[in-house]
Design an enzyme around this catalytic site. Structure first.
Site, mmCIF file in Angstrom:
data_model
loop_
_atom_site.group_PDB
_atom_site.id
_atom_site.type_symbol
_atom_site.label_atom_id
_atom_site.label_comp_id
_atom_site.label_asym_id
_atom_site.label_seq_id
_atom_site.Cartn_x
_atom_site.Cartn_y
_atom_site.Cartn_z
ATOM 1 C CG ASP A 35 -2.081 -1.121 1.209
ATOM 2 O OD1 ASP A 35 -2.114 -1.384 0.049
ATOM 3 O OD2 ASP A 35 -2.745 -1.051 2.043
ATOM 4 C CE LYS A 57 -8.554 0.351 -1.944
ATOM 5 N NZ LYS A 57 -7.669 -1.050 -2.054
ATOM 6 C CG MET A 172 -8.998 7.093 5.755
ATOM 7 S SD MET A 172 -9.760 5.804 4.809
ATOM 8 C CE MET A 172 -10.388 4.740 6.323
HETATM 9 C C1 LIG Z 1 -6.952 2.696 4.596
HETATM 10 S S1 LIG Z 1 -6.900 3.357 6.499
HETATM 11 C C2 LIG Z 1 -5.475 2.125 6.801
HETATM 12 C C3 LIG Z 1 -5.541 2.318 8.446
HETATM 13 C C4 LIG Z 1 -4.375 1.268 8.940
HETATM 14 N N1 LIG Z 1 -4.803 -0.121 8.657
HETATM 15 C C5 LIG Z 1 -3.944 1.316 10.369
HETATM 16 O O1 LIG Z 1 -4.162 0.380 11.165
HETATM 17 O O2 LIG Z 1 -3.702 2.336 10.802
HETATM 18 C C6 LIG Z 1 -5.819 4.713 5.853
HETATM 19 C C7 LIG Z 1 -5.881 5.895 6.943
HETATM 20 O O3 LIG Z 1 -5.197 5.564 8.101
HETATM 21 C C8 LIG Z 1 -4.729 6.542 8.866
HETATM 22 N N2 LIG Z 1 -3.195 6.329 8.874
HETATM 23 C C9 LIG Z 1 -2.560 5.126 8.422
HETATM 24 N N3 LIG Z 1 -1.351 5.606 8.529
HETATM 25 C C10 LIG Z 1 -1.093 6.785 9.257
HETATM 26 C C11 LIG Z 1 0.008 7.411 9.799
HETATM 27 N N4 LIG Z 1 1.261 7.207 9.762
HETATM 28 N N5 LIG Z 1 -0.265 8.784 10.127
HETATM 29 C C12 LIG Z 1 -1.456 9.238 10.470
HETATM 30 N N6 LIG Z 1 -2.752 8.524 9.882
HETATM 31 C C13 LIG Z 1 -2.438 7.276 9.375
HETATM 32 C C14 LIG Z 1 -5.007 7.825 7.905
HETATM 33 O O4 LIG Z 1 -6.463 8.361 8.346
HETATM 34 C C15 LIG Z 1 -5.164 7.384 6.649
HETATM 35 O O5 LIG Z 1 -6.014 8.047 5.889
#
Ligand SMILES: C[S@@+](CC[C@H](N)C(=O)[O-])C[C@H]1O[C@@H](n2cnc3c(N)ncnc32)[C@H](O)[C@@H]1O
Length: 242
Positions: A35, A57, A172
């Site tokens: 990803d 995505k 998100m």
């Molecule tokens: C598709 S979701 C995936 C979440 C992921 N599976 C998790 O456990 O954090 C993507 C969203 O997760 C959050 N996100 C993921 N990694 C991040 C990071 N390093 N810093 C801040 N937000 C993050 C944001 O809201 C981003 O738009």
């Protein structure tokens, strides 16, 4: 012989937050489907010569459709060898894991799931705040601020989200937070409820900004920036900004 797929939670982005099991699978993989938020220095641990395939995505950018990702995963696994599916944070938290597991099950292909550190847990640690607090934050809720069309989901439970004794984390949600904040305040959440924007956690661009629900909504109505972010609000403890 069919291959074997390891779903790896990559954590927030800092390679030191990978588990030893994830590191082992990454070093031995023949192909890594990753990803957008699970790219960067973590991919440096993949075996030299492994196929590195971007399938991420990102909001507002042209991105592969989920069906295409499912098909690609099945095709790689059918070719044999070790396939890693690298997902940001923990794959089971807003990670479309279920669709990919279903595709593998239907194709009769074996897999394992290796959990990772979800971004909110990494953000809370970086900010120096606990997610739960004795007496004041008895509940933690993880919520998506966007449905598959990118809009605020119409069926959110606003009473639960306006609960002042819960620590709420919105994924998100930068674009939709001004509208959500207005609805929450209408459901009784005080506008001065502490809030925090946690951007690009676990990367060199990490930025943690303390605010209030009303203040953060006003800020995001002006500019949402480009970094991935989480929004925290509720009875948040004092902590450190950076
Ligand atoms: C598709 S979701 C995936 C979440 C992921 N599976 C998790 O456990 O954090 C993507 C969203 O997760 C959050 N996100 C993921 N990694 C991040 C990071 N390093 N810093 C801040 N937000 C993050 C944001 O809201 C981003 O738009």
């Amino acid at each position: 012989m069919s291959g074997f797929v390891s779903f790896l939670g990559a954590g927030p982005g800092d390679p030191e937050l990978l588990t030893l099991k994830a590191l082992d699978r990454l070093k031995r993989a023949d192909a890594v489907l990753f990803d957008d938020l699970a790219s960067g220095p973590i991919l440096g641990h993949a075996r030299a010569g492994a196929d590195l395939v971007a399938v991420g995505k990102r909001a507002g950018r042209p991105s592969p459709k989920q069906d295409h990702v499912n098909r690609l995963l099945v095709d790689y696994a059918r070719q044999g060898g070790r396939v890693v599916r690298l997902k940001a944070g923990d794959g089971g938290v807003f990670g479309r894991l279920e669709e990919e597991l279903t595709a593998l099950r239907e194709a009769g292909l074996p897999f394992e799931i290796v959990p990772g550190i979800p971004s909110p847990l990494a953000a809370a640690a970086a900010a120096g705040i606990p997610l739960t607090r004795r007496l004041t934050a008895r509940r933690v809720q993880f919520v998506t601020g966007a449905d598959t069309s990118g809009q605020l989901p119409p069926d959110l439970n606003l009473s639960a989200l306006a609960d002042p004794t819960a620590c709420t984390v919105i994924f998100m949600g930068k674009r939709s937070f001004p509208a959500l904040a207005e609805a929450l305040i209408a459901h009784g959440l005080p506008p001065a409820t502490p809030a925090m924007l946690a951007e690009a956690v676990g990367t060199p661009e990490q930025c943690l900004t303390r605010s209030t629900v009303a203040g953060l909504a006003a800020q995001l109505a002006q500019d949402i920036g480009t970094k991935p972010a989480l929004i925290f609000y509720g009875p948040l403890a004092e902590g450190s900004d950076d």
